[in-house]
Design an enzyme around this catalytic site. Structure first.
Site: not given
Length: 168
Positions: A148, A153, A155
């Protein structure tokens, strides 16, 4: 072999590979497409896009025996498995109450749950590792890992859904 074939991305991959196989002008060699599904619902989804019983394997990526069976004689794997969060309905009610009645600017986020053996750790980490290990053991020549957006990242909202209170 398309793993997670009954999910959103896996279904599309399975459907396209099957369509490519049926196209006479296809420049690629003809291959048999098989989908690995975990649930009856996923099998039903795959059948809706034209999968025959012989093109569906029911198994769980957290089960090494299921994976070993699924990988037998396979030349390539397209891994489309992913933990699928289910929104907790009451969390929406609480969020709307905070936002509309209490007029809070930061009302928070909704809460999510996962099916048994379906958390991000179990599916996205351990399940992915199991699939890679099973493919290596079975001598699979090609492994395509579909992931995905935001995977790198920490966050990113998608990565915070399964995060525990201790940050893991």
């Amino acid at each position: 072999l398309v793993t997670g074939a009954g999910g959103k991305t896996g279904k599309l991959v399975f459907e396209q590979l099957k369509a490519d196989k049926m196209t006479p002008a296809s420049s690629t060699a003809s291959v048999d497409v098989v989908g690995l599904c975990r649930s009856k619902k996923a099998v039903k989804t795959l059948k809706k896009v034209g999968a025959e019983d012989s093109e569906i394997i029911v198994g769980d990526i957290t089960n090494e025996d299921d994976l070993a069976t699924a990988m037998e004689g396979v030349g390539a794997v397209v891994m489309c498995t992913s933990a699928v969060p289910q929104i907790k309905k009451w969390s929406i009610v609480k969020l709307l109450f905070k936002k509309k009645i209490l007029r809070r600017k930061d009302a928070g986020r909704p809460s999510f749950k996962f099916i048994p053996n379906g958390t991000p750790e179990e599916v996205d980490w351990l399940g992915a590792r199991n699939q890679i290990d099973a493919a290596k053991k079975a001598g699979v020549g090609h492994f395509i890992f579909v992931s995905s957006m935001g995977g790198t990242d920490s966050d990113n909202f998608l990565n915070t859904i399964g995060r525990q209170t201790d940050g893991s």
